[in-house]
Write an enzyme that holds these catalytic residues in place. Structure first.
Site, PDB file in Angstrom:
ATOM      1  N   SER A   6      -1.028   6.325   0.193  1.00  0.00           N
ATOM      2  CA  SER A   6      -2.343   5.677   0.207  1.00  0.00           C
ATOM      3  C   SER A   6      -2.678   5.239   1.627  1.00  0.00           C
ATOM      4  CB  SER A   6      -2.351   4.453  -0.719  1.00  0.00           C
ATOM      5  OG  SER A   6      -2.062   4.838  -2.048  1.00  0.00           O
ATOM      6  N   LEU A  49       0.886  -1.154   0.000  1.00  0.00           N
ATOM      7  CA  LEU A  49       0.000   0.000   0.000  1.00  0.00           C
ATOM      8  C   LEU A  49       0.928   1.210   0.000  1.00  0.00           C
ATOM      9  CD1 LEU A  49      -3.036   0.592  -0.029  1.00  0.00           C
ATOM     10  CD2 LEU A  49      -2.968   0.769   2.458  1.00  0.00           C
ATOM     11  N   ASP A  50       0.843   2.032  -1.045  1.00  0.00           N
ATOM     12  CA  ASP A  50       1.793   3.121  -1.242  1.00  0.00           C
ATOM     13  C   ASP A  50       1.847   4.054  -0.035  1.00  0.00           C
ATOM     14  OD1 ASP A  50       2.197   2.129  -3.778  1.00  0.00           O
ATOM     15  OD2 ASP A  50       0.696   3.452  -4.687  1.00  0.00           O
ATOM     16  N   ILE A  51       2.954   4.769   0.083  1.00  0.00           N
ATOM     17  CA  ILE A  51       3.152   5.677   1.209  1.00  0.00           C
ATOM     18  C   ILE A  51       2.069   6.751   1.274  1.00  0.00           C
ATOM     19  CG2 ILE A  51       4.692   7.234  -0.082  1.00  0.00           C
ATOM     20  CD1 ILE A  51       6.344   7.455   2.526  1.00  0.00           C
TER      21      ILE A  51
END
Length: 244
Positions: free
Chosen positions: A124, A120-122
């Site tokens: 997001s 899970l992207d930084i």
């Protein structure tokens, strides 16, 4: 004739455990092939041979935990990078959701070996899974995983009907055609994405290809498990009867 396979690889293929766990169980003498203990790392088996785990291996698996975090912006999923902390630092007693329905009590050993089962992207937010259980990791991020991941995605820009169809199926990333997705409008500035794959920054890159800019991304479901009411920055355990 069938080709022999490494025992650890075959155990992972059968969903008995991860390859790392398989090597651990083999070394401890917890694995039998056709009823005979095999404790030599690198041993090979034929696909038709029967592999069983000792009760001690089952007990070890039963004690492994899976944690569900509502990840905030500013934390990375895995190892610390570029000065940003990993989401695993949030798994401390003071952040344990008071309404956790699992009935599992926190123990210091639950922090050891927690690894993210998916990115899970930084920038997001939402549902992030950390697990000690190789079976869970394989189910969620294994090569043949078909578990759905659902996202609410806030966007800016105009989206034609034809481009919406492309988001559902027809785009390629990194030279590979993407698997079919389910994408529809949730409200006037938010799309709902349901994917069964997870390429790096996939949704943001998909949106860029059709002229949209993502301004917010939240994962709300993985398989049968919903983010639900876990407060931002807090976590709960995956309950004994819950399945992705």
């Amino acid at each position: 004739m069938s080709e022999p396979l490494r025992l650890s690889k075959r155990m992972a293929e059968l969903g008995l455990c991860s390859r790392r766990e398989a090597d651990e169980y083999i070394a401890k003498g917890w694995v039998k092939v056709d009823g005979v203990v095999v404790d030599q790392l690198g041993s090979k088996v034929l696909p038709e041979q029967r592999i069983t785990l000792d009760r001690q291996a089952h007990a070890a698996q039963a004690n492994r935990v899976t944690v569900l975090i509502n990840k905030p912006v500013g934390y990375v999923s895995g190892q610390a990078e570029d000065g940003y902390k990993p989401a695993s630092v949030l798994v401390v007693p003071e952040n344990h959701w008071i309404d956790d329905p699992s009935g599992i009590r926190f123990a210091p050993g639950h922090i050891k070996g927690l690894a993210p089962a998916g990115r899970l992207d930084i920038d997001s937010v939402g549902l992030l899974v950390l697990t000690q259980d190789g079976r869970v990791a394989k189910q969620l991020i294994g090569e043949n995983s078909v578990v759905e991941k659902e996202y609410l995605v806030r966007v800016e820009g105009k989206l034609s009907d034809s481009d919406l169809r492309l988001l559902n199926f027809g785009l390629s990333l990194d030279g590979e055609k993407l698997k079919p997705a389910r994408v529809h409008w949730q409200n006037e500035d938010q799309l709902r994405f349901i994917l069964t794959e997870g390429k790096k920054r996939q949704i943001r890159r998909m949106c860029e290809l059709v002229g949209l800019k993502v301004t917010g991304l939240k994962r709300v479901r993985i398989g049968n498990i919903m983010l639900g009411n876990i407060p931002t920055g807090q976590w709960r355990y995956l309950g004994p009867t819950e399945r992705f």
